[in-house]
Design an enzyme around this catalytic site. Structure first.
Site, PDB file in Angstrom:
ATOM      1  N   HIS A  50      16.280  -3.906  38.473  1.00  0.00           N
ATOM      2  CA  HIS A  50      17.376  -4.840  37.200  1.00  0.00           C
ATOM      3  C   HIS A  50      15.671  -6.058  36.788  1.00  0.00           C
ATOM      4  O   HIS A  50      15.820  -6.627  37.497  1.00  0.00           O
ATOM      5  CB  HIS A  50      18.275  -5.090  37.561  1.00  0.00           C
ATOM      6  CG  HIS A  50      19.059  -5.538  36.714  1.00  0.00           C
ATOM      7  ND1 HIS A  50      18.395  -6.155  35.101  1.00  0.00           N
ATOM      8  CD2 HIS A  50      20.174  -6.160  35.839  1.00  0.00           C
ATOM      9  CE1 HIS A  50      18.611  -6.627  34.676  1.00  0.00           C
ATOM     10  NE2 HIS A  50      20.046  -7.122  35.032  1.00  0.00           N
TER      11      HIS A  50
ATOM     12  N   PHE B 133      24.242 -12.457  32.044  1.00  0.00           N
ATOM     13  CA  PHE B 133      25.175 -13.651  32.085  1.00  0.00           C
ATOM     14  C   PHE B 133      25.164 -14.872  31.093  1.00  0.00           C
ATOM     15  O   PHE B 133      24.257 -14.745  30.210  1.00  0.00           O
ATOM     16  CB  PHE B 133      24.709 -14.382  33.479  1.00  0.00           C
ATOM     17  CG  PHE B 133      25.178 -13.609  34.725  1.00  0.00           C
ATOM     18  CD1 PHE B 133      25.187 -12.336  34.972  1.00  0.00           C
ATOM     19  CD2 PHE B 133      24.120 -14.261  36.019  1.00  0.00           C
ATOM     20  CE1 PHE B 133      25.410 -11.922  36.302  1.00  0.00           C
ATOM     21  CE2 PHE B 133      24.526 -13.805  36.964  1.00  0.00           C
ATOM     22  CZ  PHE B 133      25.059 -12.531  37.120  1.00  0.00           C
TER      23      PHE B 133
ATOM     24  N   CYS C 124      19.435 -11.452  31.047  1.00  0.00           N
ATOM     25  CA  CYS C 124      19.785 -10.036  31.441  1.00  0.00           C
ATOM     26  C   CYS C 124      19.468  -9.282  29.906  1.00  0.00           C
ATOM     27  O   CYS C 124      19.155  -8.326  29.794  1.00  0.00           O
ATOM     28  CB  CYS C 124      20.489  -9.275  32.011  1.00  0.00           C
ATOM     29  SG  CYS C 124      20.039 -10.264  33.815  1.00  0.00           S
TER      30      CYS C 124
ATOM     31  N   GLU D 220      30.665  -0.913  30.781  1.00  0.00           N
ATOM     32  CA  GLU D 220      30.104  -0.465  29.023  1.00  0.00           C
ATOM     33  C   GLU D 220      30.578   1.128  29.034  1.00  0.00           C
ATOM     34  O   GLU D 220      30.270   1.170  28.142  1.00  0.00           O
ATOM     35  CB  GLU D 220      28.391  -0.156  30.252  1.00  0.00           C
ATOM     36  CG  GLU D 220      27.860   0.081  29.100  1.00  0.00           C
ATOM     37  CD  GLU D 220      26.374  -0.234  29.300  1.00  0.00           C
ATOM     38  OE1 GLU D 220      25.121   0.086  28.767  1.00  0.00           O
ATOM     39  OE2 GLU D 220      26.222  -0.526  30.672  1.00  0.00           O
TER      40      GLU D 220
ATOM     41  N   HIS E  27      22.653  -0.110  30.297  1.00  0.00           N
ATOM     42  CA  HIS E  27      22.858  -1.423  30.676  1.00  0.00           C
ATOM     43  C   HIS E  27      23.084  -1.041  31.682  1.00  0.00           C
ATOM     44  O   HIS E  27      21.994  -1.791  32.840  1.00  0.00           O
ATOM     45  CB  HIS E  27      24.047  -3.042  30.071  1.00  0.00           C
ATOM     46  CG  HIS E  27      22.954  -3.915  30.428  1.00  0.00           C
ATOM     47  ND1 HIS E  27      22.123  -4.802  30.659  1.00  0.00           N
ATOM     48  CD2 HIS E  27      23.837  -4.836  32.061  1.00  0.00           C
ATOM     49  CE1 HIS E  27      22.185  -5.627  31.701  1.00  0.00           C
ATOM     50  NE2 HIS E  27      23.221  -5.418  31.791  1.00  0.00           N
TER      51      HIS E  27
ATOM     52  N   LYS F 159      18.448   1.577  35.810  1.00  0.00           N
ATOM     53  CA  LYS F 159      18.015   1.129  35.956  1.00  0.00           C
ATOM     54  C   LYS F 159      18.089   1.168  38.117  1.00  0.00           C
ATOM     55  O   LYS F 159      17.704   0.626  38.746  1.00  0.00           O
ATOM     56  CB  LYS F 159      18.715  -0.561  35.943  1.00  0.00           C
ATOM     57  CG  LYS F 159      18.484  -1.267  34.850  1.00  0.00           C
ATOM     58  CD  LYS F 159      19.600  -1.821  35.196  1.00  0.00           C
ATOM     59  CE  LYS F 159      19.617  -3.524  34.267  1.00  0.00           C
ATOM     60  NZ  LYS F 159      19.631  -2.829  32.639  1.00  0.00           N
TER      61      LYS F 159
END
Length: 414
Positions: free
Chosen positions: A341, A402, A164, A315, A304, A336
């Site tokens: 996403h 990931f 991502c 985050e 993110h 998002k």
């Protein structure tokens, strides 16, 4: 740190769950619209999917591309071509020697729809019915290959794969290409097309998707106490980057400057972020150092923030850890909540949002946050856009993936 070559943004292109181009996507984002909606097919009943919705393209590729283009490209490449054509036109369709034109377009998963559909064809009808273009369609460099062919780009065609974080890392690599003198202009970004029963079932099995089937539009809710996972989306974001000198020589309009790039890896877990946020902190600090921008100059962060229970707060604490007390005057946006996403396309689209936030002096809203998590230590822009200061300002766009990939980009106004 100062660089002899400044890299500026001169073109923007996108196709997203909010709109078929940048203008409509940005307008929908500022209006706080959601791109999530229920599937209009039999997937749930046929496959027993626990998730009944996604953030699908607002304008279908078949409404934009020709039939031959649709037949020879996986959707991931289709979306990239649509966005790249818009970005190139937005940049003024510059005349450039192909040897000085590069492309970096990433996908986190690649041509998964072609892969799965081709296997179904082989399983049901035999190997002779598999299309001869299957391999060029499914390969993860297919989007960048088609973009490079479209524009005759010969300085390099690269497809960085970092889950991502792929779209943001592609933009960072493009910046490095220009700084290193490999290209004058680079078309860069990300694209993803994974709205298919198998990826959706797999993400659901990993317990990362929201299960708010009764209310898809409110399912993506970063930083809300009731967040339960992300909404899978699809689409592409592409930017045209060039050296400031090259842009000035041709009289190009400049949106913003990509001033800094920070990269790191967690080295911790294949899907979970490192709990202390150390990798994210290192990426942001590297980006600030690379840009020469001080923490007090940051007025906006596009997070993110996927809407997962654990990831959002890691985050937020990392941003506070990097900016310290200067985080108090930062307008935090989690877009998002509207787009879903886009996986490998997310970082590129959110870079576009960050660029436009500085250009238009408006931080986009975060929607669906009814009860902010009490552990959120930042000033979240909720429901309506917020004006950003005048003068020279800067922002950070974060993208994580990931595998422990962390990418931070520093964007400055011009």
């Amino acid at each position: 740190m100062s660089h002899p070559t400044d890299v500026v943004v001169t073109g923007l292109g996108a196709t997203t769950p909010l709109g078929g181009d940048v203008r409509s996507t940005w307008a929908a984002a500022l209006a706080g619209e959601s791109g999530a909606r229920r599937f209009e097919n039999d997937w749930v009943e046929k496959h027993g999917l626990p998730v009944e919705f996604a953030a699908m393209l607002k304008v279908k590729a078949e409404d934009v591309l020709t039939r031959p283009e649709l037949k020879r490209m996986d959707p991931s490449a289709q979306y990239a071509i649509i966005a790249a054509r818009e970005a190139w036109a937005d940049a003024g369709s510059p005349e450039v020697d192909g040897d000085r034109l590069g492309t970096v377009v990433s996908s986190g998963i690649g041509g998964i729809i072609t892969t799965l559909d081709s296997w179904d064809t082989m399983h049901e009808k035999g190997a002779r019915r598999v299309l001869p273009m299957t391999v060029p369609m499914l390969m993860p460099n297919s989007p960048v290959a088609y973009v490079s062919l479209e524009f005759g780009a010969r300085a390099g065609a690269h497809a960085l794969v970092s889950a991502c974080a792929s779209g943001a890392e592609a933009i960072g690599y493009a910046v490095d290409m220009i700084r290193a003198g490999r290209a004058d202009i680079v078309i860069a970004g990300g694209s993803e097309a994974t709205i298919h029963p198998m990826p959706i079932g797999a993400f659901a099995a990993s317990r990362t998707l929201s299960l708010r089937n009764d209310d898809p539009e409110h399912a993506s809710r970063p930083y809300d106490v009731d967040r339960d996972g992300f909404v899978i989306g699809e689409g592409s974001g592409i930017v045209v980057l060039e050296s400031a000198e090259h842009a000035a020589a041709r009289g190009a309009r400049v949106y913003a400057r990509i001033a800094g790039l920070g990269l790191s890896a967690d080295g911790y877990h294949i899907t979970s972020p490192e709990p202390s946020g150390d990798g994210q902190i290192r990426a942001m600090r590297s980006a600030l150092k690379d840009s020469g921008i001080a923490a007090e100059e940051i007025v906006h962060v596009n997070a993110h923030a996927t809407s997962t229970v654990v990831g959002d707060l890691i985050e937020a604490r990392s941003i506070r850890g990097v900016l310290g007390d200067d985080a108090d005057h930062v307008a935090l946006s989690a877009t998002k909540s509207m787009t879903g996403h886009l996986l490998g396309g997310a970082g590129a689209l959110e870079t576009i949002f960050t660029v436009l936030a500085l250009h238009d002096r408006l931080a986009p809203p975060t929607i669906n946050v009814e009860t902010p998590d009490p552990e959120l230590v930042l000033d979240l822009v909720r429901d309506t856009p917020r004006a950003l200061p005048g003068g020279e300002i800067a922002a950070i766009n974060n993208s994580f993936g990931f595998g422990g990939h962390n990418v931070a980009l520093v964007v400055t106004s011009v």
